[in-house]
Design an enzyme around this catalytic site. Structure first.
Site, PDB file in Angstrom:
ATOM      1  N   ASP A 141       0.846  -1.189   0.000  1.00 32.53           N
ATOM      2  CA  ASP A 141       0.000   0.000   0.000  1.00 32.53           C
ATOM      3  C   ASP A 141       0.887   1.247   0.000  1.00 32.53           C
ATOM      4  O   ASP A 141       1.961   1.239  -0.602  1.00 32.53           O
ATOM      5  CB  ASP A 141      -0.938  -0.035   1.214  1.00 32.53           C
ATOM      6  CG  ASP A 141      -2.281   0.611   0.929  1.00 32.53           C
ATOM      7  OD1 ASP A 141      -2.316   1.837   0.717  1.00 32.53           O
ATOM      8  OD2 ASP A 141      -3.304  -0.098   0.932  1.00 32.53           O
ATOM      9  N   HIS A 211      -3.733   5.979   3.525  1.00 23.20           N
ATOM     10  CA  HIS A 211      -4.404   4.778   3.030  1.00 23.20           C
ATOM     11  C   HIS A 211      -3.762   3.496   3.552  1.00 23.20           C
ATOM     12  O   HIS A 211      -4.454   2.574   4.019  1.00 23.20           O
ATOM     13  CB  HIS A 211      -4.379   4.808   1.500  1.00 23.20           C
ATOM     14  CG  HIS A 211      -5.253   3.811   0.820  1.00 23.20           C
ATOM     15  ND1 HIS A 211      -4.876   2.512   0.621  1.00 23.20           N
ATOM     16  CD2 HIS A 211      -6.486   3.930   0.271  1.00 23.20           C
ATOM     17  CE1 HIS A 211      -5.838   1.864  -0.027  1.00 23.20           C
ATOM     18  NE2 HIS A 211      -6.830   2.705  -0.253  1.00 23.20           N
ATOM     19  N   SER A 539     -11.095  -0.914  -0.942  1.00 26.23           N
ATOM     20  CA  SER A 539      -9.810  -0.842  -0.224  1.00 26.23           C
ATOM     21  C   SER A 539      -9.983  -1.174   1.244  1.00 26.23           C
ATOM     22  O   SER A 539      -9.061  -1.674   1.891  1.00 26.23           O
ATOM     23  CB  SER A 539      -9.222   0.573  -0.334  1.00 26.23           C
ATOM     24  OG  SER A 539      -8.477   0.737  -1.509  1.00 26.23           O
TER      25      SER A 539
END
Length: 760
Positions: A141, A211, A539
Site C-alpha cells: 500500500d 491509506h 480498499s
C-alpha cells in the site's frame, strides 16, 4: 510564409516523434530462466549481459531483478531498445510498466469478533488470538504511520524465528524506534515511480497518504481504546486479527502504484515469509499473463500464501471488476450496521436525512438561503473548482451534484466561494448510496430521490431556505449489510466461467488508524490532525478479509490458501439483519452474485466449514491451459519451463472452484464436476439442495455424499440444462441460483450465475 510554416511544423512534429521514441520508460522483461547458461553464477549477471547484447543500456538501467514472483527484471529503456530486446531468444516478453490505483471501530462487533467467551469451532477467541501471533500479514500500500497506537506491541512475544524481513532506514524512519514486535517489517519500493515521475516524494516506508496505515490497521491493528474520528464512531478500534504481525511494503505513491514496484514488493514479501498478502489496489481487466498482480500472486499461492485483493470501486456498472484471477480472493464492499445521520430542514417544512462526518461548528438555528444552478452550467451544478460565483453563493447553502470531482473537494469549492453549507445530492450514477465524509464546512450527502426533491424545491421556490444539523453516531441500523453501490460488479470479463467477486466484507464508513501527516479529507487545505479516520471503498473491505484469513490460518495452519478461501466463501451469508435477501445500495433492489459473490463473510462459520473445495497449483495450470493461452504465456504466470497442456480441460469452469458461472452458448447443456474435502467430523453425511431459476434445471449426482474420515474426498457432477421455449433474457441475459451440501451442522453453499450468449 506558408511553406516556411509547414517546414517548422514538420521539424517540431519530427522532434516530438524522436523524443517519444528515445524517451526512457520502465519495461518489465520476462526471461526464459531455464535457458540461463551455466557460466553465469547469478540471474543478475545473465540479465545484464542479455541486456547489453541487444541494447545500448547498461546494468545501471536495471531497476529490479525478480527471481521469485517473476523471472526477469525491470529496466529503463527507450522504445527502440525495448523492440530490440524482444528479438532475444532468451526473452519471453517485454511489457511497458502499468500504473495501478488504490481502491480508496464497529467492524469486529458486526462480524461477531467481540465475543471473548464463546467458542469458535472448538477454539476460544483467546486461543485464536494466541495462535495468530505466529501469523504475518503483508500489506502492499502507501506505507505505514508507525507511531499509531494500532501498532503497539505491548505483551506480544518475540517475532517468529522464521521471519526474514526487515525495516528500511530513511531520514524519517528509524527501524530501532519505529519497528517492534507488532510492526515487524516496513519497506519501500520506488524505482518504477522514480523513473516515471522523477521521485518527488521522500524515499521512505512512512505513510504520507493515510491509506496504507488504514488498511494495515484494519487487517491486524492492536486494540485501541477511545478511538474516533473527531468524536464520530467512538469506541474500541482493533483489526480483524489484532494479535497477528504486520509487515508493510510501500509500493504506492501520489501518482499511483507502478507494476514494477508492486512486483518487487510481492517478491520481497514472499521471500520475507508472510502468510497473507493484502492488496487494496488494482487496474483494469487484462489477460492473466499481462496482469502484474496475478503473476506475483500465483507465486505466492504456490508458497501457501493467501492473496486478498479489492474488487474495485467502479460499480454499480456491470463488468467493472479488477483482480479476477481465480487464485486471488476478490473482495467487494458492503455496509455496517452503523451510520452517521445528518438532517436538512427546508423552508417548506420538509426534513430529510442524509449522512455526514462534519465535526466543526454547526449552522446554528437560523435558516439561510439556498443555491442550485438553474441554468445549463453543468460545472456549477457539480461544484467544480472555479465554477461558483462568490457574489451569488456567499452566505448560502449550496446544492452540489455528486460526480466528477471528489465529494470533499466540492465542499472546499463551496467554502472558498463564501458558501456556509453544502447538500451533496446523488444522481442516477450513485443512486441511493450514502458515503459519509469529514467535510470542512457544514455539509451532508443525500440519495438521488431526496436529491431530486431538494433540487426541484430550490429551482421552483421563490426564496428557498434550509438548515443542516448533525446527529452523531447511530448503531443497529437496518437493513445491513447492504452492497455498496461503488463496489465493482461482475461478470468476469477475463474468464466469464469464473464467478467474481468472491465475497463482500465491510467497506463503507470504516474507522481505522490514519497518518498524521495528512488531514482526514486528504486535501491540502485540511490542516486537521487525527489518529483515526473513516473511509469507504473496496480498499477497506479487502483488509477485513485479509485479517480473517489470518485467523483461519492460525486455527488451521495446515490449510492451503484455496481451503481458506473456500471456507470464507461457502459459509458466507446472503440475508441481512432483517432476514431479507441482501439489497443493492444503488437502487435498493435485491443484490445478486455478480455484486456480492458468495455473500457477506461470516468468520465464526468459516472456522468450521465442514467441507472445502481445494485447488492445487496443478489445478490452476490446467485452468490456464483451458484458456487457450500460448505456452510462453502460461510460462509467464507459472514460471516453469516444462509446462504441458496434455490433460487440459476444454472448459475453464471445470476448475474446482467454490462457485459456478454457467454460460449457455451453442449447447443447452453444461456439465461440471467438483471435489469436496472433509475438514469436519469423521462419518459426516451431506445431502444436496439445489436452487435454480425457472429457465434452468439442475441435476446433481450423487445427491448424497458420505465422508468416512477427516480428509476424505468425494466428487459430484452437476448438469445444468437450459429449458426450451422460455425467455432466458430476463435481467439482461442473467439469472442466479445455488448448490448447497447440508447436514445438521453445516451448510456448504456455492452461488451459481447463469448467462445466455444466444437464443437456444
Amino acid at each position: 510564409m506558408e511553406s516556411s510554416s509547414a517546414i517548422w511544423i514538420f521539424v517540431i512534429v519530427s522532434a516530438l516523434f524522436l523524443q517519444s521514441c528515445f524517451a526512457k520508460k520502465t519495461y518489465i522483461v520476462q526471461m526464459k530462466h531455464h535457458q540461463k547458461p551455466s557460466s553465469y553464477s547469478t540471474n543478475s549477471e545473465w540479465y545484464a549481459d542479455s541486456l547489453q547484447s541487444f541494447t545500448s543500456a547498461t546494468s545501471d538501467s536495471v531497476l529490479y531483478t525478480y527471481d521469485t514472483a517473476y523471472h526477469g527484471f525491470a529496466v529503463a529503456l527507450d522504445e527502440a531498445e525495448a523492440d530490440s530486446l524482444r528479438e532475444s531468444d532468451a526473452v519471453l516478453g517485454v511489457y511497458e510498466d502499468t500504473v495501478y490505483t488504490l481502491h480508496i471501530t464497529r467492524t469486529p462487533e458486526f462480524l461477531g469478533l467481540d465475543d471473548e467467551r464463546g467458542t469458535w469451532a472448538g477454539h476460544t477467541l483467546q486461543e485464536l488470538n494466541q495462535a495468530a501471533q505466529d501469523v504475518i500479514i503483508g500489506v502492499l500500500d502507501t506505507g505505514v504511520w508507525p507511531e499509531s497506537k494500532s501498532f503497539d506491541d505491548t505483551n506480544m512475544p518475540a517475532v517468529p524465528s522464521r521471519w526474514r524481513g526487515k525495516c528500511d532506514v530513511a531520514d524519517d524512519f528509524d527501524p530501532k524506534i519505529h519497528c517492534n514486535k507488532k510492526l515487524i517489517g516496513a519497506r519501500f519500493f520506488s524505482r518504477g515511480y522514480n523513473m516515471a515521475s522523477g521521485g518527488k516524494e521522500a524515499q521512505s516506508p512512512r505513510d504520507e497518504e493515510g491509506h496504507g496505515t488504514h488498511t494495515a490497521s484494519t487487517a491486524a491493528g492492536s486494540q485501541v481504546a477511545n478511538a474516533s474520528l473527531l468524536g464520530y464512531a467512538s469506541g474500541n478500534a482493533r483489526g480483524m486479527a489484532p494479535h497477528a504481525r504486520v509487515a508493510t511494503y510501500k509500493v504506492c505513491w501520489k501518482t499511483g502504484c507502478f507494476g514494477s514496484d508492486i512486483l518487487a514488493g510481492m517478491e520481497q514479501a514472499i521471500l520475507d515469509g508472510v502468510d497473507v498478502l493484502s492488496l487494496s489496489l488494482g487496474g483494469g481487466s487484462v489477460p492473466y499473463y499481462r496482469d502484474t498482480i496475478a503473476i506475483g500472486a500465483f507465486a505466492a499461492m504456490e508458497k501457501g500464501i493467501l492473496v486478498s485483493c479489492s474488487a474495485g470501486n467502479s460499480g454499480p456498472a456491470k463488468s467493472t471488476l479488477a483482480n479476477v484471477a481465480p487464485w486471488l480472493m476478490t473482495v467487494g464492499a458492503g455496509t455496517l450496521d452503523r451510520d452517521f445521520p445528518a438532517y436538512a430542514t427546508l423552508g417548506n417544512g420538509q426534513k430529510f436525512t442524509g449522512v455526514s462526518l462534519y465535526s466543526g461548528r454547526g449552522m446554528g438555528k437560523t435558516m439561510v438561503e439556498m443555491f442550485y444552478s438553474k441554468g445549463s452550467n453543468n460545472s456549477s451544478n457539480l461544484c467544480l473548482e472555479g465554477s461558483l460565483d462568490p457574489a451569488i453563493v456567499r452566505g448560502k447553502v449550496v446544492v452540489c451534484d455528486r460526480g466528477i470531482n471528489a465529494r470533499v473537494e466540492k465542499g472546499t469549492v463551496v467554502r472558498d466561494a463564501g458558501g456556509v453549507g453544502m447538500i451533496l445530492a446523488n444522481t442516477a450514477a450513485s443512486g441511493e448510496e450514502l458515503v459519509a465524509d469529514s467535510h470542512l464546512l457544514p455539509a451532508m450527502e443525500v440519495g438521488r430521490k431526496v436529491g431530486d426533491i431538494i433540487r426541484e424545491y430550490v429551482k421552483t421556490d421563490k426564496k428557498p431556505m434550509a438548515i443542516i444539523s448533525f446527529g452523531g453516531t447511530t448503531l443497529n441500523v437496518k437493513p445491513s449489510p447492504v452492497v455498496a453501490a461503488f463496489s465493482s460488479r461482475g461478470p468476469n470479463t477475463v474468464t466469464p466461467q469464473i464467478l467474481k467477486p468472491d465475497v463482500i466484507g465491510p467497506g463503507v464508513n470504516i474507522l481505522a488508524a490514519w497518518s498524521e501527516s495528512v488531514g482526514p479529507t486528504g486535501l491540502e487545505q485540511d490542516t486537521r490532525k487525527t489518529s483515526f479516520n473513516i473511509m469507504s471503498g473496496t480498499s477497506m473491505s479487502c483488509p477485513h478479509i485479509s485479517g480473517l484469513a489470518a485467523l483461519l490460518k492460525a486455527a488451521h495452519p495446515d490449510w492451503s490458501s484455496s481451503m481458506i478461501k473456500s471456507a470464507l466463501m461457502t459459509t458466507a451469508y446472503t440475508h441481512d439483519n432483517t432476514n431479507s435477501p441482501l439489497r443493492d445500495a444503488a437502487d435498493n433492489s435485491y443484490s445478486n452474485a455478480w455484486a456480492h459473490g458468495a455473500g457477506h463473510v461470516d468468520p465464526q462459520k468459516a472456522l468450521s466449514p465442514g467441507l472445502v473445495y481445494e485447488i492445487t497449483p496443478q489445478g490452476y495450470i490446467g485452468f490456464l491451459c483451458s484458456l487457450g493461452y500460448a505456452t510462453e504465456h502460461i510460462q509467464t504466470i507459472v514460471k516453469r519451463p516444462n509446462i504441458t497442456c496434455s490433460r487440459k480441460s476444454s472448459d475453464p469452469g471445470q476448475l474446482n472452484y467454490p462457485s459456478f458461472s454457467v454460460l449457455f452458448g451453442k449447447s443447452r447443456v453444461v456439465r461440471y464436476s467438483r471435489e469436496l474435502t472433509n475438514v469436519g467430523a469423521a462419518g459426516s453425511i451431506y445431502q444436496v439442495a439445489v436452487q435454480v431459476p425457472a429457465s434452468v434445471t439442475a441435476t446433481v449426482e450423487p445427491a448424497r455424499l458420505v465422508f468416512g474420515n477427516v480428509g476424505d474426498k468425494q466428487r459430484y457432477t452437476v448438469t445444468f440444462v437450459s429449458k426450451k421455449g422460455l425467455n432466458q433474457f430476463v435481467d439482461r441475459n442473467a439469472a442466479f441460483g445455488s448448490i448447497s451440501w447440508n447436514n445438521a451442522q453445516h451448510q456448504v453453499k456455492s452461488p451459481v450465475s447463469f448467462s445466455w450468449t444466444r437464443t437456444l
